[in-house]
Design an enzyme around this catalytic site. Structure first.
Site, PDB file in Angstrom:
ATOM      1  N   LYS A   1      14.458  -4.189   8.587  1.00 25.33           N
ATOM      2  CA  LYS A   1      14.208  -3.011   7.772  1.00 25.33           C
ATOM      3  C   LYS A   1      15.403  -2.062   7.892  1.00 25.33           C
ATOM      4  CE  LYS A   1      10.152  -0.521   6.447  1.00 25.33           C
ATOM      5  NZ  LYS A   1       8.710  -0.470   6.481  1.00 25.33           N
TER       6      LYS A   1
ATOM      7  N   GLU B   1      -7.770   0.521   5.457  1.00 20.56           N
ATOM      8  CA  GLU B   1      -8.562   1.732   5.302  1.00 20.56           C
ATOM      9  C   GLU B   1     -10.055   1.466   5.434  1.00 20.56           C
ATOM     10  OE1 GLU B   1      -6.007   0.852   3.386  1.00 20.56           O
ATOM     11  OE2 GLU B   1      -4.562   2.457   3.683  1.00 20.56           O
TER      12      GLU B   1
ATOM     13  N   ARG C   1      -9.833   3.043  -1.199  1.00 21.32           N
ATOM     14  CA  ARG C   1     -10.075   1.687  -0.687  1.00 21.32           C
ATOM     15  C   ARG C   1     -11.383   1.616   0.101  1.00 21.32           C
ATOM     16  NH1 ARG C   1      -5.819  -2.171   0.129  1.00 21.32           N
ATOM     17  NH2 ARG C   1      -5.479  -2.530  -2.074  1.00 21.32           N
TER      18      ARG C   1
END
Ligand SMILES: Cc1ncc(C[n+]2csc(CCOP(=O)(O)OP(=O)(O)O)c2C)c(N)n1
Length: 633
Positions: A280, A364, A392
């Site tokens: 990343k 979630e 969600r």
């Protein structure tokens, strides 16, 4: 070189040294552009080679490339003819920060909520198979997104249906924002053994094919040797166990290795998981050095240092500090995040109370039911979440928390119009979807002090409470310490005569400016801070609706089922609902753009609110509606 790339066909003509130069150019281009527009920096720096390889091996749009979440699709945009428009990324009218169907035939999925790619891809693959449509469907999913339950629901069905035209590319950089947590992350890390492993495995199977053994016994012997070597070398992966072909882990910055593996996957004619290891922030030191989130998502920044250009106090900062204060007094307070500790303001809390913060992954639904369990066990869980992502966990909020009347505090950051992240990130439905839930209390602070006070109220409550606040800076630093605000108590912050604006959250500030403007035109407009959406202050019916001839509700939520609806429902039995006008967001998905501009375009800036008041005062006058308190019954 980038300017000459108008479509994926252009990169198929390039040779490896040219591709490497292009990768370097793309990284510099991304840093320069994102430093001005803001956006997802490090995820895109990490997938440069992967995106090049995907577009060389697969033939988009004949082959469908589905990006999970879509925040890492900038390089894909550059390779599909959008580099000249890239300076407009996330700007009003400009390129979206995610794939966008209206932008390109190469973009399929524009929902930026994580963990959906495998379901979309399986549906696409199955649908295409049934109609005999050729091509491969490729889903690119991060190790973070793979923690989400939906991804596993899809993998389960992929293993069942075994579509021959589906390839899953697992882009494993070991991080969501922060390092990805949990058993799966550990498992993936184990699979990233010595990078020479893949080559060694190849070598061995090659040698085995050349073994000079003949006849059934020889075949059996060869098979057994091969199997035991395989087991010795390759830990059994969770994907193999499900019945999917796994290959990797492959260095995601080695173009040739990537292309070889993707080519094999394409020819395999059975669903496979290609494990690709990327870094990343690759190539940009400030991102690589950043311990918090590798500069995952950034506002405008200085490209030399990587430091943000703006550092004002935000609602997120204020909440983080308020939670720390509360936690130091209430030992049962625990915080839960779905892989977003930094962006929901939990960093200091996590440093101070490392045992009292749970990062559950991008999950979630699980986060909310986990909070329910914690609450049952006597804890005071605070679910720290963006408004858009609580969607969600709608069912879990209703069934697992509210039905059980559990004292879970939901803190919804980025509520209302968020701005540059667009349709899938605006938190404009929460007032509607929370207000309808029995047992739920819902509040929206007008400023930082009120946020701190409402948090105190919520933590002292005996059932679920949701507090929602916007993205951005607070009007002023909080005035501490605070007293809890009684549940359901509104405040008339400005008294008027001709009309009142009943305002929610950040709309209070807007309403006060609107009232000033109206005063200049001789209209006396009151402002009520309707900080509790639920329950509604009973004085709405007993006082304000009687005293004012016109009530304009103001909320940065969609009109359907929102605060205006709550006011109408309350007043309908009194016969006073006719005095109500609703200023809210429209019934369509809002585009990306500047937060203030989107609000203004939808009548939720001071001018717009003042106009709404004026318009309806006239109408009230023309219709001869009563001006002033209605006659006593
Ligand atoms: C349902 C949902 N929750 C939270 C987010 C916020 N979010 C965006 S990207 C991201 C991390 C994704 O990690 P990963 O899939 O590994 O991709 P990476 O950025 O590391 O490439 C998160 C948590 C989201 N987009 N969707």
């Amino acid at each position: 070189m980038l300017e000459s790339i108008q479509s994926p066909a252009d990169i198929r003509k390039l040779r490896v040294p040219e591709l490497k130069a292009l990768a370097t150019e793309i990284r510099a281009f991304l840093v320069e552009n994102i430093s001005k527009t803001g956006g997802h920096l490090s995820p895109n720096l990490g997938v440069v080679e992967l995106t090049l390889a995907l577009h060389r091996i697969f033939d988009s749009p004949r082959d469908a490339i589905v990006w999970d979440t879509g925040h890492q699709a900038y390089v894909h945009k550059l390779l599909t003819g959008r580099s000249s428009a890239f300076a407009s990324l996330r700007q009003p009218g400009g390129l979206s920060g995610y794939p966008s169907r209206s932008e390109s035939e190469h973009d399929l999925i524009e929902n930026s909520h994580a963990s959906t790619s495998l379901s979309y891809a399986l549906g696409l693959a199955e649908g295409r198979l049934r109609d005999g449509i050729p091509g491969t469907v490729v889903a690119v999913i991060g190790d973070g997104a793979l923690t989400g339950g939906m991804a596993w629901e899809a993998l389960n069905q992929i293993a069942h249906l075994q579509p021959p035209n589906l390839v899953v590319v697992l882009n494993d950089n070991g991080r969501s924002y922060a390092p990805t947590v949990g058993g799966l992350a550990r498992h993936l890390a184990q699979l990233q053994i010595d990078p020479r492993y893949e080559r060694l495995k190849e070598e061995i199977s090659h040698r085995l094919r050349e073994l000079p053994l003949v006849g059934y016994k020889a075949d059996q012997a060869a098979f057994r040797v091969k199997e035991s070597l395989k087991q010795l070398l390759q830990p059994n992966t969770v994907f193999d166990s499900l019945g999917l072909k796994y290959a990797g882990a492959c260095d995601g910055h080695d173009l040739e290795a990537l292309e070889e593996l993707l080519t094999r996957a394409k020819r395999l004619h059975t669903p496979s998981v290609i494990h690709v290891v990327t870094e990343k922030g690759r190539g940009y030191e400030p991102a690589i050095d950043d311990e918090i989130d590798k500069l995952h998502g950034v506002g405008a920044f200085d490209p030399l240092s990587g430091r943000p250009r703006q550092t004002e106090l935000t609602y997120t900062d204020v909440f983080g500090e308020a939670l720390m204060t509360a936690a130091s007094r209430h030992p049962n307070v625990v915080a839960i995040t779905a892989a977003m500790a930094s962006s929901t303001g939990l960093l200091n809390f996590a440093r101070e109370f490392p045992d009292r913060v749970f990062d559950v992954g991008i999950c979630e639904q699980h986060a909310v039911t986990f909070a329910a369990g914690l609450a049952m066990a006597g804890k005071r869980p605070v679910v720290c979440i963006y408004s858009t992502f609580l969607q969600r966990a709608f069912d879990q909020t209703i069934m697992d928390v509210a039905l059980h009347r559990l004292p879970v505090v939901f803190v919804l950051d980025r509520a209302g119009v968020t701005g540059p992240d667009g349709s899938s990130h605006h938190g404009v439905f929460d007032l509607s979807y929370l207000r309808m839930i029995p047992n739920m209390k819902v509040a929206a602070p007008a400023d930082a002090t009120e946020l701190c006070a409402l948090l105190e109220t919520a933590l002292a409550s005996d059932g679920p409470v949701a507090i929602r606040y916007p993205k951005g800076t607070v009007p002023a630093t909080p005035d501490l310490p605070v007293e809890p605000i009684p549940v359901g108590r509104w405040e008339e912050v400005r008294r008027g005569q001709d009309a009142a604006i009943l305002a929610v959250g950040r709309m209070v500030e807007v309403a006060l400016v609107a009232a000033d403007r109206l005063a200049e035109e001789g209209i006396s407009c009151g402002v009520v801070n309707a900080r509790w959406l639920k329950p509604v202050d009973p004085r709405l019916a007993s006082d304000w609706a009687r005293r004012y001839p016109l009530l304009v509700t103001a909320e940065d939520n969609v009109g359907s089922g929102g605060f205006g609806g709550a006011v109408l429902e309350t007043l309908a039995p009194t016969g006073l609902a006719g005095k109500v006008r609703i200023a809210a967001l429209p019934d369509h998905f809002l585009p990306h753009g500047k937060q203030a501009e989107i609000l203004a375009e939808n009548g939720l800036a001071p001018e717009g609110l003042a106009e709404t008041v004026k318009e309806h005062i006239q109408v009230a006058g023309e219709a001869g509606l009563p001006h002033g308190p209605p006659p006593a019954k």
